[in-house]
Design an enzyme around this catalytic site. Structure first.
Site, PDB file in Angstrom:
ATOM      1  N   LEU A 162       0.873  -1.174   0.000  1.00  0.00           N
ATOM      2  CA  LEU A 162       0.000   0.000   0.000  1.00  0.00           C
ATOM      3  C   LEU A 162       0.904   1.217   0.000  1.00  0.00           C
ATOM      4  CD1 LEU A 162      -2.736  -0.914   2.671  1.00  0.00           C
ATOM      5  CD2 LEU A 162      -2.951  -1.023   0.192  1.00  0.00           C
ATOM      6  N   ASP A 163       0.587   2.200  -0.854  1.00  0.00           N
ATOM      7  CA  ASP A 163       1.468   3.371  -0.902  1.00  0.00           C
ATOM      8  C   ASP A 163       1.375   4.155   0.401  1.00  0.00           C
ATOM      9  OD1 ASP A 163      -0.561   5.576  -1.164  1.00  0.00           O
ATOM     10  OD2 ASP A 163      -1.060   4.481  -2.982  1.00  0.00           O
ATOM     11  N   ARG A 164       2.240   5.119   0.537  1.00  0.00           N
ATOM     12  CA  ARG A 164       2.414   5.810   1.809  1.00  0.00           C
ATOM     13  C   ARG A 164       1.150   6.495   2.302  1.00  0.00           C
ATOM     14  NH1 ARG A 164       7.104  10.410   2.930  1.00  0.00           N
ATOM     15  NH2 ARG A 164       6.960  10.406   5.212  1.00  0.00           N
TER      16      ARG A 164
END
Length: 343
Positions: free
Chosen positions: A211-213
């Site tokens: 999952l991106d930041r």
């Protein structure tokens, strides 16, 4: 006074229902109670109250706590104080017992060979006994057929020409907050999901997928390589559901286009379903996909001119973040692990 020196008795009149004696708060009653009659010896009795010999001063001290009604013997027992740590708040009693059991196994110097094999996830202990009896397991280059053989951690165990490890599979479900990246370490010293799950397992675990930041929501961490490969391989098409908040309302035409598929660099991004969320404004939608391309949900909406303000993954491979606070985690139940294996 009568002639014989006795006072004449007054006629006693019956008291009416509405009449009553003067209360103790009246002036006359106060005057009578304030004056104590002398005793037969002429000495006055000490003032008493409803509490016995205590005067009002001592009673005030008693009520304020200076005097306790019951004196208990001092006890050497220390009161139990439950630690208020984030770890205790996120783990139930059963989960703590499960972790304690795993920790005890980690600190053991030796382990039975059949348990060593079972912990690696290859098979059960009974099946491991059959493999050992058939001479299919090697320890430090030598075939071992002895039942109950003890293996040390430094020993090299081989089955089916592959090295195996005795780590028991651990499955941790995290509700990821913003500002954390889904890697084991970061060269820029940014916060990772490993910081949130540092005490989740005595073994080293890894995030399944990414999952991106800025994306929040459910993410699985485990040391089970077979499950990791299964959940991330495109051929298994694992379902993922996201809650998307856009910078403006999504039109029906654009929703239809997304449902038909949006062409990106990798190809056409197929969407399993998309719909508005009941009770929410039209800029919030739910989208279900199975593809695992990098930032695919954000790029789908950006292709049509929308900006994703918030993205939250609410379901992954049948696992939800129910009853997990943001930034907290829990260990999967045996039923959930079995469901993952059956996918």
């Amino acid at each position: 006074m009568s002639e014989d020196g006795k006072r004449p008795e007054r006629d006693k009149k019956p008291r009416s229902a509405g009449s009553s004696r003067p209360s103790g708060n009246s002036r006359s009653s106060g005057e009578r109670t304030s004056k104590s009659r002398p005793s037969a010896g002429g000495a006055r009795k000490p003032k008493t109250t409803r509490g016995g010999d205590r005067n009002f001063d001592s009673r005030d001290k008693y009520e304020n706590g200076d005097k306790k009604p019951f004196s208990k013997k001092p006890s050497n027992k220390k009161p139990y104080i439950r630690p208020e740590t984030a770890e205790d708040k996120t783990k139930s009693f059963i989960q703590r017992r499960r972790l304690e059991k795993i920790s005890k196994e980690v600190h053991k110097d030796t382990i039975r060979l059949n348990k060593y094999i079972a912990n690696s996830g290859i098979c059960s202990r009974r099946e491991a006994d059959e493999l050992i009896a058939q001479g299919l397991v090697e320890v430090n280059g030598a075939v071992v057929t002895e039942m109950g053989y003890q293996v040390q951690k430094t020993d090299r165990v081989v089955f089916d020409s592959q090295n195996i490890t005795p780590e028991k599979p651990v499955y941790v479900l995290l509700n990821k907050p913003k500002g954390y990246i889904s890697t084991t370490k970061d060269e820029k010293a940014r916060k990772t999901v490993m910081d949130l799950t540092a005490n989740a397992s005595p073994y080293r675990i890894f995030p399944v997928g990414r999952l991106d930041r800025q994306t929040t929501g459910v993410i699985l961490l485990t040391n089970d390589g077979h499950i990791t490969k299964k959940l991330t391989h495109p051929s298994f098409a694992m379902r993922k559901i996201y809650h998307v908040v856009l910078d403006r309302k999504l039109t029906n035409d654009d929703m239809k286009l997304i449902g038909e598929g949006i062409r990106l660099e990798e190809g056409v991004a197929e969407v399993d379903s998309i719909s508005f969320i009941e009770g929410k404004p039209k800029n919030e939608v739910g989208i279900e996909i199975h593809i695992g391309w990098n930032r695919v949900v954000r790029r789908i909406f950006q292709k049509l001119g929308y900006e994703v303000e918030a993205l939250d993954r609410v379901m992954f491979a049948g696992l939800t973040k129910k009853n997990i606070k943001r930034g907290h985690w829990r260990i999967l139940t045996e039923l959930e692990v079995n469901n993952l294996k059956m996918l």
